[in-house]
Design an enzyme around this catalytic site. Sequence first.
Site, PDB file in Angstrom:
ATOM      1  CG  HIS A 214       2.428  -1.926 -14.989  1.00  0.00           C
ATOM      2  ND1 HIS A 214       2.145  -3.162 -14.430  1.00  0.00           N
ATOM      3  CD2 HIS A 214       3.419  -2.138 -15.881  1.00  0.00           C
ATOM      4  CE1 HIS A 214       2.936  -4.068 -14.976  1.00  0.00           C
ATOM      5  NE2 HIS A 214       3.721  -3.477 -15.856  1.00  0.00           N
TER       6      HIS A 214
ATOM      7  N   GLY B 163       0.781  -1.237   0.000  1.00  0.00           N
ATOM      8  CA  GLY B 163       0.000   0.000   0.000  1.00  0.00           C
ATOM      9  C   GLY B 163       0.812   1.285   0.000  1.00  0.00           C
TER      10      GLY B 163
ATOM     11  CG  ASN C 186      -3.154  -0.442 -12.647  1.00  0.00           C
ATOM     12  OD1 ASN C 186      -3.029  -0.627 -11.432  1.00  0.00           O
ATOM     13  ND2 ASN C 186      -2.503  -1.175 -13.544  1.00  0.00           N
TER      14      ASN C 186
ATOM     15  CG  LEU D  38     -10.562  -5.285 -11.399  1.00  0.00           C
ATOM     16  CD1 LEU D  38     -10.268  -3.796 -11.279  1.00  0.00           C
ATOM     17  CD2 LEU D  38     -11.569  -5.722 -10.336  1.00  0.00           C
TER      18      LEU D  38
HETATM   19  C1  GAR Z   1       3.706  -1.055  -7.296  1.00  0.00           C
HETATM   20  O1  GAR Z   1       5.028  -1.085  -7.758  1.00  0.00           O
HETATM   21  C2  GAR Z   1       2.721  -1.014  -8.456  1.00  0.00           C
HETATM   22  O2  GAR Z   1       3.199  -0.251  -9.535  1.00  0.00           O
HETATM   23  C3  GAR Z   1       2.618  -2.482  -8.814  1.00  0.00           C
HETATM   24  O3  GAR Z   1       2.601  -3.148  -7.584  1.00  0.00           O
HETATM   25  C4  GAR Z   1       3.339  -2.385  -6.623  1.00  0.00           C
HETATM   26  C5  GAR Z   1       2.450  -2.159  -5.425  1.00  0.00           C
HETATM   27  O4  GAR Z   1       3.142  -1.547  -4.382  1.00  0.00           O
HETATM   28  N1  GAR Z   1       1.454  -2.752  -9.601  1.00  0.00           N
HETATM   29  C6  GAR Z   1       1.410  -3.651 -10.585  1.00  0.00           C
HETATM   30  O5  GAR Z   1       2.336  -4.377 -10.868  1.00  0.00           O
HETATM   31  C7  GAR Z   1       0.079  -3.698 -11.347  1.00  0.00           C
HETATM   32  N2  GAR Z   1       0.204  -4.485 -12.522  1.00  0.00           N
HETATM   33  P1  GAR Z   1       2.357  -0.791  -3.225  1.00  0.00           P
HETATM   34  O6  GAR Z   1       1.358  -1.807  -2.664  1.00  0.00           O
HETATM   35  O7  GAR Z   1       3.418  -0.462  -2.226  1.00  0.00           O
HETATM   36  O8  GAR Z   1       1.701   0.410  -3.808  1.00  0.00           O
END
Ligand code: GAR
Length: 217
Positions: A112, A15, A110, A96
């Site tokens: 990424h 998070g 989102n 989703l």
């Molecule tokens: C982040 O690096 C985000 O960009 C990635 O997961 C991590 C979550 O970290 N998301 C993806 O890979 C989506 N395809 P967080 O829970 O500390 O924000």
Amino acid sequence: MAAKVKVGILISGRGSNMKALIDAAAKKDYPAEISLVISNRPKAKGLAYAAKAAIPQYVIDHKDFERREDFESALSDALKHAKVDFVCLAGFMRILSPDFVREWRGRLLNIHPSLLPAFKGLNVHERMIDAGVKLAGCTVHFVSSEMDSGPIVGQAAVPVHPGDTPEILAERILEQEHKLYPASLKLIIENKARISGAVVLFDDDIKAAGALSNPPA
Ligand code: GAR
């Protein structure tokens, strides 16, 4: 100042992007307020921070639902009940369905950790290092029904250095994610970035300066 736009955040884990959005929204002049945080995992670390920030938080565990559409209806119901205008996926690791995406189209974002459309999916940092890319980065995009796809709102680039491990590179990118997500959401809410077909267009005054080159050129 106009009333703040209501935003819901979906998380699955640490998070840290959720925290960046909560912290940005706590500022008086930020145009959004975070109305609720939903995790699909009961043990998501991010829930504790949301609680500390006094943001209503809910666990909607996908494992409690036999059918994906029932899980997603529960998500949508909670978001609608909180009357959110936008939904930010922040490390939400469930795909989703097209129905959910359609329902929230144009209001679902989102983040990424790659410069999309390169390196969609999982294990992104390791794959970028293996591919020998010299610039990596992150992307904030509107969500379409294909994974890690949809109109791109913003991107930030960082260099990849010799000897980088996936963890070191992830850390360097994450620092940019935490700035890019609140900045991108703000542009959308202020209507300075708008969807136009498959892309997002900025107002004329929004232009990055300079270039990031690796090696320096
Ligand atoms: C982040 O690096 C985000 O960009 C990635 O997961 C991590 C979550 O970290 N998301 C993806 O890979 C989506 N395809 P967080 O829970 O500390 O924000």
